[in-house]
Scaffold this motif. Structure first.
Motif, mmCIF file in Angstrom:
data_model
loop_
_atom_site.group_PDB
_atom_site.id
_atom_site.type_symbol
_atom_site.label_atom_id
_atom_site.label_comp_id
_atom_site.label_asym_id
_atom_site.label_seq_id
_atom_site.Cartn_x
_atom_site.Cartn_y
_atom_site.Cartn_z
ATOM 1 N N TYR A 18 0.690 -1.147 0.095
ATOM 2 C CA TYR A 18 0.056 -0.006 0.097
ATOM 3 C C TYR A 18 0.870 1.254 -0.087
ATOM 4 N N VAL A 19 0.715 2.118 -1.020
ATOM 5 C CA VAL A 19 1.504 3.432 -0.953
ATOM 6 C C VAL A 19 0.595 4.541 -1.101
ATOM 7 N N LYS A 20 0.893 5.526 -0.123
ATOM 8 C CA LYS A 20 0.336 6.906 -0.129
ATOM 9 C C LYS A 20 1.245 7.931 -0.265
ATOM 10 N N ILE A 21 1.284 8.441 -1.658
ATOM 11 C CA ILE A 21 2.127 9.577 -1.811
ATOM 12 C C ILE A 21 1.304 10.954 -1.912
ATOM 13 N N VAL A 22 1.864 12.086 -1.599
ATOM 14 C CA VAL A 22 1.421 13.365 -2.153
ATOM 15 C C VAL A 22 1.888 14.015 -2.970
ATOM 16 N N HIS A 23 1.452 14.215 -4.143
ATOM 17 C CA HIS A 23 2.328 14.828 -5.184
ATOM 18 C C HIS A 23 1.639 15.241 -6.331
ATOM 19 N N THR A 24 1.589 16.461 -6.733
ATOM 20 C CA THR A 24 0.810 16.996 -7.937
ATOM 21 C C THR A 24 1.535 16.370 -9.397
ATOM 22 N N TYR A 25 0.538 15.998 -10.108
ATOM 23 C CA TYR A 25 1.194 15.381 -11.452
ATOM 24 C C TYR A 25 1.895 13.977 -11.271
ATOM 25 N N ARG A 26 1.077 13.084 -10.912
ATOM 26 C CA ARG A 26 1.800 11.685 -10.705
ATOM 27 C C ARG A 26 2.458 11.016 -11.842
ATOM 28 N N GLY A 27 2.323 11.675 -12.950
ATOM 29 C CA GLY A 27 2.983 11.344 -14.191
ATOM 30 C C GLY A 27 4.280 11.502 -14.140
ATOM 31 N N ASP A 28 4.734 12.166 -13.389
ATOM 32 C CA ASP A 28 6.526 12.553 -12.925
ATOM 33 C C ASP A 28 7.009 11.506 -12.418
ATOM 34 N N TRP A 36 3.627 3.982 3.757
ATOM 35 C CA TRP A 36 3.539 2.766 2.881
ATOM 36 C C TRP A 36 3.457 1.556 3.964
ATOM 37 N N ARG A 37 2.785 0.663 3.562
ATOM 38 C CA ARG A 37 2.751 -0.732 4.115
ATOM 39 C C ARG A 37 2.966 -1.865 3.478
ATOM 40 N N PHE A 97 -0.787 -2.262 -4.569
ATOM 41 C CA PHE A 97 -0.235 -2.820 -5.481
ATOM 42 C C PHE A 97 0.100 -4.263 -5.038
ATOM 43 N N THR A 98 0.049 -5.386 -6.146
ATOM 44 C CA THR A 98 0.100 -6.663 -5.611
ATOM 45 C C THR A 98 1.374 -7.176 -6.477
ATOM 46 N N VAL A 99 2.582 -7.605 -5.952
ATOM 47 C CA VAL A 99 3.560 -8.009 -6.758
ATOM 48 C C VAL A 99 4.027 -9.699 -6.357
ATOM 49 N N ASN A 100 4.740 -10.426 -7.231
ATOM 50 C CA ASN A 100 5.078 -11.598 -7.158
ATOM 51 C C ASN A 100 6.626 -11.621 -6.407
ATOM 52 N N ALA A 101 6.724 -11.541 -4.861
ATOM 53 C CA ALA A 101 8.159 -11.480 -4.324
ATOM 54 C C ALA A 101 8.536 -12.764 -3.636
ATOM 55 N N SER A 123 -1.780 13.771 -15.571
ATOM 56 C CA SER A 123 -1.850 14.867 -14.850
ATOM 57 C C SER A 123 -2.526 14.641 -13.606
ATOM 58 N N ALA A 124 -3.253 13.424 -13.367
ATOM 59 C CA ALA A 124 -3.668 13.188 -11.992
ATOM 60 C C ALA A 124 -2.820 13.340 -10.990
ATOM 61 N N ASP A 125 -3.325 13.736 -9.709
ATOM 62 C CA ASP A 125 -2.452 13.989 -8.684
ATOM 63 C C ASP A 125 -2.606 12.734 -7.695
ATOM 64 N N ASN A 126 -1.308 12.557 -6.921
ATOM 65 C CA ASN A 126 -1.386 11.644 -5.751
ATOM 66 C C ASN A 126 -1.284 10.235 -6.322
ATOM 67 N N VAL A 127 -0.747 9.397 -5.198
ATOM 68 C CA VAL A 127 -0.793 7.904 -5.214
ATOM 69 C C VAL A 127 -1.495 7.399 -4.071
ATOM 70 N N ASP A 128 -2.710 6.748 -4.205
ATOM 71 C CA ASP A 128 -3.219 6.236 -2.993
ATOM 72 C C ASP A 128 -3.874 4.574 -3.219
#
Length: 756
Positions: free
Chosen positions: A681-691, A752-753, A721-725, A713-718
């Motif tokens: 789980y990821v929470k990032i505050v950032h304008t223009y997440r495409g950066d 993040w968690r 994600f699922t990954v094979n680790a 141009s959407a903002d933030n990441v909230d």
């Protein structure tokens, strides 16, 4: 501004104002219920209701308005203490309104250590001894210092660079940047605010506000301050005009409306130009060749809008202070736009392509003047979702003025700019019943809405207002055919435009703030509907249904409603506190809560609060049941996973277009490898997440890509994600690695968690 933006440009820095509305409003406005009708059921023609008289705006004389302002200013210090504000904070009265029942609504700006607080505005509602508050931000104001590390000159230079990149012509900062507290997004920050003048790329005057972090020099936010909206007119036909005789010459000065003046700019772009005059008080001839024709439309539009706000809402002028704005026709050459400027307190209208298609129709005039009303009330910042609501407010009241005037030459409709033919093909500029018909606007809310130009992000709010007024489906209104869809496929019954405009105005003037987003607008309009028609009345439910129809919130069912509860994940041995929220539309009925399937160690109280400490790994299927005294009940199902969770909630700033940063968590005492379905789980505050690029880095250094400059141009990441680790050992240090790979926008990792 009232514009057609033909160039799709990347819009940045919009997330800062996507804040939640105040928690003092009706909590029921945020809950979910089941649908009121099946998808194939026809909606009734309309809901008939009369607004509660006590909630109507009181008509205040200038003396009474002044007295209320003085009283609020005198009590400002005591009010700040009552609200629990810090000793460095002061309240500055912006305006006071009063309801017919005596309830007052006082709108304040804030200062901190003498500095203006941008995004710190709030509204205090007093009814007898009861006090509630609506805040633009809930963040506590506290700064380590009020001394800037970077100079005003540096902030100015960076603001000029920003304006130049946006296509500004002859950008200039007229006055020195001012030191402010930026509180509209996350942690309050000491900042410089620069206002860049000159002209925008289409010839519109520029008032670009650029907010720069006073410690790092990074851009925090930017928004545009120029908001782009008997005689015979080209669009209004033969209409009465308010004029003044001066000697033997008549002037286009409206003495009945505080002396509103209409000027001819003679294709200039500054000053006021020449006051329109005439020798016989017969103005214009309905043709573009006669320069007075545009003046007739402009002057009549201003008068009609003044009368609408006064007669319908008891508002005495744009600022409710009895002072007239002024209007300027014939701006620039081939200028295809119109705009409102708070700086001059005036409306300005171009003559369109070839100077033969003036933008002076009634809905344009009402649109531009309504920008002034928004500035004087909620002050919705002209960027992101709040900017879309600002534009929609002007479209909403433009339609309302058209219906109020009911001109034969401009039959009222839910089309925006249909008379001015800005596209040259006979089509309207915008469609309120189905905004996407313009080819750029959105019909429904989405997480990326705040990244659109405000003229397109206004679409869902326009759609909401049409649905609330007229309802969904195919119909004809004044000879115009509409067929308005809904996001959830269910019908909406309208309450009529007269009641819909009352709801929107009360929400705007009483409950919205500078940073109100779409979710906040839903809360504000539901509170307004509760004031006017009663909570859970048919009109109140119609407001909720209209929002659900544009994918903002859910419909409210009759009977018991339980708020949605997301699937839960908790750590073994970590304390839990989860409140189940419910309400009933059965007046006065008490609620009883029960739960089955809770993980070991958790219990639910009789008020719906789940607490305890999970003791056993695994996933449970939980059912919450809520019953009221009438026997009505509702359930809510969700899953609850108890797992090993590793988290880091320490803030990590992400440098602009710079090196990657990392946030670690360490796993010890485990055996074996991570899961093939490891959750991050990821929470990032950032304008223009495409950066951004975002990776999970395992203990052996392997990087798993979570986000690779996607989202535009959407903002933030909230998100999770699922990954094979499964190739990674559980034990060791795991890292979240984030890198900003483009200039301008900045942000930070909030938390993040990891569930490996």
């Amino acid at each position: 501004m009232f514009r057609q933006d033909r160039h799709h440009r990347r819009v940045r820095g919009s997330a800062g104002l996507a804040l939640a509305a105040a928690t003092t409003l009706l909590a029921a406005g945020l809950q979910q219920g089941t649908a009121l009708a099946s998808a194939d059921a026809p909606a009734p023609a309309s809901i008939q209701a009369t607004p509660r008289a006590g909630a109507a705006p009181a008509t205040l004389s200038p003396a009474r308005h002044t007295a209320l302002l003085k009283s609020a200013a005198t009590a400002a210090a005591d009010t700040a203490k009552t609200l629990g504000l810090g000793s460095a904070e002061k309240l500055v009265v912006k305006d006071v309104t009063q309801d017919a029942d005596g309830t007052t609504h006082t709108r304040y700006e804030r200062t901190y250590a003498g500095l203006p607080v941008l995004g710190g505005d709030l509204v205090v509602h007093r009814s007898g001894a009861r006090l509630t508050v609506t805040k633009a931000t809930k963040a506590a104001l506290a700064l380590p210092t009020t001394k800037a590390k970077i100079s005003a000159a540096t902030a100015r230079d960076r603001a000029l660079t920003t304006a130049a990149k946006a296509g500004a012509e002859h950008p200039a900062v007229g006055t020195s940047p001012r030191l402010v507290v930026w509180a509209a997004s996350g942690r309050p920050t000491l900042a410089w605010e620069s206002v860049v003048g000159g002209f925008q790329d289409d010839g519109t005057p520029n008032e670009l506000h650029v907010v720069t972090d006073a410690a790092t020099g990074k851009q925090l936010f930017r928004y545009q301050g120029v908001e782009t909206g008997v005689g015979t007119g080209q669009f209004d036909g033969t209409v009465p005009l308010g004029t003044t005789l001066s000697g033997s010459t008549y002037q286009l000065v409206d003495g009945d409306r505080a002396g509103h003046r209409t000027y001819d700019l003679n294709q200039g772009t500054s000053g006021t130009g020449t006051l329109f005059t005439d020798d016989n008080d017969v103005w214009g001839d309905g043709t573009v060749a006669n320069r007075q024709t545009a003046g007739v439309d402009v002057a009549y539009g201003a008068a009609a809008t003044w009368d609408f706000y006064k007669d319908v809402f008891g508002r005495n002028g744009i600022r409710n202070d009895g002072v007239a704005a002024y209007s300027r026709a014939h701006y620039g050459n081939n200028y295809v736009n119109a705009f409102w400027q708070d700086a001059c307190f005036c409306m300005t209208y171009g003559d369109g392509s070839g100077n033969t298609h003036p933008l002076t129709a009634l809905d344009v005039a009402a649109h531009e003047m309504s920008h002034g009303v928004t500035a004087a009330t909620a002050g919705l910042t002209y960027s992101g979702e709040s900017g879309g609501l600002n534009e929609a407010t002007s479209d909403i009241f433009a339609a309302a003025v058209e219906f109020y005037e009911n001109l034969p030459a401009d039959v009222p409709d839910y089309l925006v700019g249909e008379k001015i033919d800005i596209n040259g093909d006979g089509t309207p500029l915008r469609y309120m019943d189905k905004p996407s018909k313009d080819g750029a606007s959105s019909d429904y809310w989405s997480p990326s809405l705040g990244g659109l130009d405000v003229h397109y992000s206004s679409g869902p709010a326009n759609h909401f207002f049409y649905l609330l007024s007229e309802g969904s489906g195919a119909k004809s209104v004044n000879g115009v055919s509409y067929d308005s869809p809904t996001y959830d496929g269910l019908p909406v019954t309208g309450i009529g435009i007269d009641n819909a405009r009352q709801v929107w105005y009360r929400a705007l003037s009483t409950y919205m703030t500078s940073s109100t987003n779409y979710a906040g607008a839903r809360t504000a309009t539901l509170q307004a509907a509760a004031d006017l028609f009663g909570a859970y009345s048919p009109s109140y439910l119609a407001v909720a249904n209209a929002w659900a129809a544009i994918d903002v919130g859910d419909r409210i069912a009759l009977g018991v409603n339980v708020a949605p509860i997301a699937d839960q994940i908790s750590g073994v041995g970590q304390e839990v506190s989860l409140q189940a929220d419910a309400y009933t539309t059965n007046s006065g009925a008490a609620l009883t809560y029960t739960a089955t399937g809770l993980p070991d160690g958790l219990t639910m109280s009789d008020t719906g609060l789940i607490t305890g400490t999970p003791t056993t790994l695994g996933t449970s299927d939980v059912t919450i049941t809520v019953t009221d005294d009438t026997g009505a009940s509702a359930t809510r199902d969700f899953s609850w996973q108890v797992a090993y969770i590793y988290a880091n909630s320490g803030r990590v700033d992400i440098p602009d277009n710079g090196p990657a940063v990392e946030s670690p968590v360490t796993v010890t005492g485990r055996t074996g490898n991570a899961s093939a379905t490891t959750q991050v789980y990821v929470k990032i505050v950032h304008t223009y997440r495409g950066d951004l690029t975002v990776d999970l880095v395992g203990p052996d250094g392997t990087a798993y890509s979570l986000l690779n400059r996607s989202g535009g141009s959407a903002d933030n990441v909230d998100q999770t994600f699922t990954v094979n680790a499964s190739a990674q050992s559980l034990n060791g240090t795991w890292k979240l690695r984030v890198q900003d790979r483009a200039a301008i926008d900045v942000g930070y990792i909030e938390q993040w968690r990891l569930v490996p």
